[in-house]
Design an enzyme around this catalytic site. Structure first.
Site, PDB file in Angstrom:
ATOM      1  N   ALA A 249       0.847  -1.191   0.000  1.00 49.52           N
ATOM      2  CA  ALA A 249       0.000   0.000   0.000  1.00 49.52           C
ATOM      3  C   ALA A 249       0.880   1.237   0.000  1.00 49.52           C
ATOM      4  O   ALA A 249       1.905   1.277   0.681  1.00 49.52           O
ATOM      5  CB  ALA A 249      -0.931   0.004   1.209  1.00 49.52           C
ATOM      6  N   VAL A 255      -1.587  -2.389  -4.324  1.00 48.17           N
ATOM      7  CA  VAL A 255      -1.459  -3.445  -5.336  1.00 48.17           C
ATOM      8  C   VAL A 255      -2.008  -4.756  -4.778  1.00 48.17           C
ATOM      9  O   VAL A 255      -1.695  -5.142  -3.651  1.00 48.17           O
ATOM     10  CB  VAL A 255       0.012  -3.616  -5.757  1.00 48.17           C
ATOM     11  CG1 VAL A 255       0.145  -4.720  -6.798  1.00 48.17           C
ATOM     12  CG2 VAL A 255       0.568  -2.303  -6.300  1.00 48.17           C
ATOM     13  N   ASP A 404      11.616   7.640  -8.226  1.00 42.77           N
ATOM     14  CA  ASP A 404      11.184   7.170  -6.903  1.00 42.77           C
ATOM     15  C   ASP A 404      11.646   5.738  -6.633  1.00 42.77           C
ATOM     16  O   ASP A 404      10.822   4.853  -6.380  1.00 42.77           O
ATOM     17  CB  ASP A 404       9.658   7.261  -6.827  1.00 42.77           C
ATOM     18  CG  ASP A 404       9.141   7.179  -5.406  1.00 42.77           C
ATOM     19  OD1 ASP A 404       9.931   7.406  -4.481  1.00 42.77           O
ATOM     20  OD2 ASP A 404       7.948   6.887  -5.222  1.00 42.77           O
TER      21      ASP A 404
END
Length: 709
Positions: A249, A255, A404
């Site tokens: 999360a 997902v 990221d």
């Protein structure tokens, strides 16, 4: 004081006693191991990770938790009332039923608030459904209420941080960081993303803050109801099975593992949280105002011409792109094409939408799971090198990079292949930035750690050209000072490669005047894209050091950059490279032969110049344009001041002359005319000076290479 307490001193004392008992009793009750703790978040988190076969909905779970808490409140309240009134001589409050009921309700309210306060630290922090419901509610609020909420929280965080800074205690800083983290979670996804960015900026925040904020990268509470969101977005449910428990999360979504109908293909389904765009629309306005404020109050004492608004604009663009999952799918395809050595999940476009992304399920695990890495016999140092090479290739070669790469987005499979996830936040260097960044690396790493002073001077010039091309250095900057700074920087870097260190403060001793001039002129500015480069480097540095304590990106960059230099110079052909090295060593190349042939003429010219110096016939003319302009400006100012002074003198004479009598009329007119003439000339001098300054500013403006983009 409760209404009616004044009628009976015993009633007042009993009410006060009951309040104390409520506070102490409820705080203890929530922590007794024998009592149920369904109202605390750890139970909810456990239910999220390992749900029972028939998992209740989020609404029913919240309802069950509230009912349990309410039952406990009622039980404790009733017990306190009975213990106070069921005595031999009850007070008048107990005898009067309306008063007793009113006081009981007031006491229940106090107990309820106490109970919520006792559970608040855990319940609010970890209950994913409660957070999700709160975020949805915030998205439906008016902009005005949201603005008040945001600025109120930011003000509270500022007070906590300032108090921690004043105390200087590490524990206070950690407590302030935890408060800031919880506040960001409460404010919603926009601010969670802000916390994720700040968690990698060790140059901005102290270690206590970055350590706490790192938990926002892959430890955000999950939410339920993902299946309903999938059905609503896709108009169907194309999965044979769908695991309600999320694999991971994050701030914008979570997902789930699923299996496609018909093909039986295992897939991962990314589901977006509700109401993100509405929250972004309001929150980003507040963040823009905050950046405008920072631009005004930042003293820029380090000489960098920072633009918080530019960083905000770049972040805003990427943030809106990140909540478009179809854009993320296209990014994944582009990244896979440019990075063939990395594993990137294949996208199923037929079962995807802007808020749902269905992709191939790739079995992998976090690179920070060192125990599993060793269990599978993977080389930790080799994995760290793969990470460095991958991102060096992205930064220097392609210019298209993952912004990221925290441990949740960068994994490894059992064969040691890097696996990349989450391509919502990708960025690409502008052509001038990419070219300048490449040349910067070439100037810094070329030649290895051992370079001659002559080579060092040339590399310093190349480095300055590179940072100017990248838009980091203003075009009108003092290049001599910048080149001295570049020489110092390259020399220090080469010494670090050799394991040599220099004492702190040497840069001020060596370049004091130049450094001060550059700082005052603010000729440096980092393009907004560099924020995301720094973030990515900080993330992979943490992963690399976890795998290999000796991890050093600079050491990995040296051979990588040398390979790129060889590819550019020799086309990757090792034979041509060896021939080139041999020709340079023997002098049998066009450049060296040309230098040898032209040397006699150059020597003759130098001889003529030296003889002219000896004979005194050599005239040297030096012109300093800066000094000439400064002297001209001073002359213009002096002339203007002189004219204004003369005008003032003639005005005083005009007053002294007195009334215009027959004999003095002509003198009075003359003094008035002289005062007006000199006043006009003085005014004209200053107007010409202002026009000259404006004209000079056009040629002396601090413009960066990408300002026209």
């Amino acid at each position: 004081t409760v209404e009616g307490d004044s009628e009976s001193g015993g009633g007042l004392s009993r009410i006060m006693a009951m309040r104390v008992l409520a506070v102490v009793g409820l705080a203890a009750a929530f922590r007794q191991p024998g009592l149920p703790r369904v109202a605390t978040p750890r139970v909810w988190m456990t239910a999220t990770v390992e749900p029972p076969p028939a998992s209740p909905s989020a609404g029913s779970r919240r309802s069950t938790g509230n009912e349990t808490m309410e039952a406990m409140v009622e039980s404790v309240t009733e017990s306190l009332v009975e213990s106070s009134c069921d005595v031999e001589a009850p007070s008048a409050d107990c005898a009067d039923e309306p008063t007793r009921r009113r006081l009981r309700d007031r006491l229940a309210g106090l107990v309820r608030r106490t109970a919520r306060s006792a559970a608040k630290d855990e319940f609010d922090e970890l209950d994913g459904d409660a957070l999700e419901a709160g975020w949805e509610e915030k998205g439906r609020r008016s902009s005005l209420r949201r603005n008040i909420e945001v600025w109120s929280k930011l003000a509270q965080c500022a007070v906590k941080v300032l108090k921690a800074r004043k105390s200087g205690e590490s524990g206070d800083a950690t407590a302030a960081a935890e408060f800031a983290r919880d506040s960001l979670l409460e404010l919603g996804p926009t601010f969670v993303k802000l916390g994720q960015v700040l968690s990698t900026r060790t140059d901005v925040l102290p270690k206590e803050y970055t350590d706490v904020l790192k938990s926002l990268q892959d430890d955000v509470p999950a939410f339920s109801g993902a299946r309903a969101i999938v059905e609503q977005e896709l108009g169907e449910f194309p999965f044979e099975s769908f695991d309600e428990t999320p694999l991971a999360a994050a701030s914008l979504g979570q997902v789930h593992r699923a299996v496609l109908k018909g093909s039986g293909q295992a897939v991962a389904v990314k589901v977006q949280r509700a109401g993100l765009r509405e929250l972004f629309d309001v929150d980003l306005k507040n963040l823009r105002k905050l950046c405008e404020l920072l631009d005004k109050v930042d003293p820029k004492a380090d000489g960098a011409d920072r633009s918080y608004i530019d960083v905000f604009d770049e972040s805003e663009k990427l943030l809106y792109q990140e909540i478009d999952y179809l854009n993320e799918a296209r990014n994944a395809d582009k990244f896979r094409e440019q990075n063939p050595s990395a594993r990137v999940p294949r996208i199923y476009y037929d079962h995807s939408s802007p808020k749902i992304l269905t992709m191939e399920f790739v079995d992998s695990f976090k690179l920070t799971d060192v125990d599993r890495v060793e269990q599978l016999g993977l080389d930790r140092a080799e994995l760290a090198k793969k990470i460095a090479d991958s991102f060096l290739y992205q930064f220097i070669d392609t210019g298209y990079f993952h912004c990221d790469p925290h441990p949740g987005n960068l994994a490894v499979d059992e064969r040691g292949n890097l696996v990349f996830y989450d391509f919502g936040m990708m960025d690409e260097l502008k052509p001038n930035v990419r070219s300048g960044f490449q040349k910067f690396c070439f100037a810094l790493f070329d030649g290895g750690p051992l370079v001659s002073e002559l080579t060092l001077n040339q590399k310093a010039k190349d480095l300055v050209d590179a940072v100017e091309e990248a838009g980091v250095l203003a075009k009108g900057a003092d290049r001599l000072s910048v080149e001295q700074l570049a020489r110092y920087f390259i020399r220090t870097f080469k010494q670090a490669q050799l394991g040599q260190t220099k004492k702190k403060g040497n840069i001020k001793q060596s370049l004091g005047a130049e450094l001060q001039a550059l700082t005052e002129s603010q000729v440096f500015r980092f393009p907004p894209t560099f924020t995301f480069i720094f973030r990515a480097i900080a993330s992979i540095d943490g992963i690399g050091k976890t795998l290999d304590p000796s991890y050093d990106l600079g050491k990995f960059a040296q051979p990588f950059v040398e390979r790129l230099l060889d590819a550019q110079a020799y086309g990757g052909d090792n034979v041509i490279k060896q021939l080139s090295i041999a020709s340079k060593a023997t002098g049998l190349n066009v450049k060296d032969v040309g230098t040898a042939l032209s040397s006699p003429r150059k020597i003759a010219y130098l001889e003529q110049t030296v003889r002219a110096i000896e004979q005194g016939s050599l005239k040297i003319r030096v012109r300093s344009l800066e000094n000439e302009k400064a002297l001209a400006r001073v002359a213009s100012q002096t002339s203007g001041l002189t004219n204004l002074l003369l005008s003032t003198i003639f005005l005083n004479l005009y007053q002294i002359v007195g009334p215009a009598e027959a004999g003095l009329k002509l003198a009075k007119l003359a003094t008035a005319a002289a005062a007006g003439l000199f006043g006009f000339k003085g005014l004209k001098n200053f107007l010409d000076l202002a026009a000259s300054d404006r004209k000079a500013a056009k040629y002396d403006s601090k413009q960066f290479n990408d300002d026209s983009d």
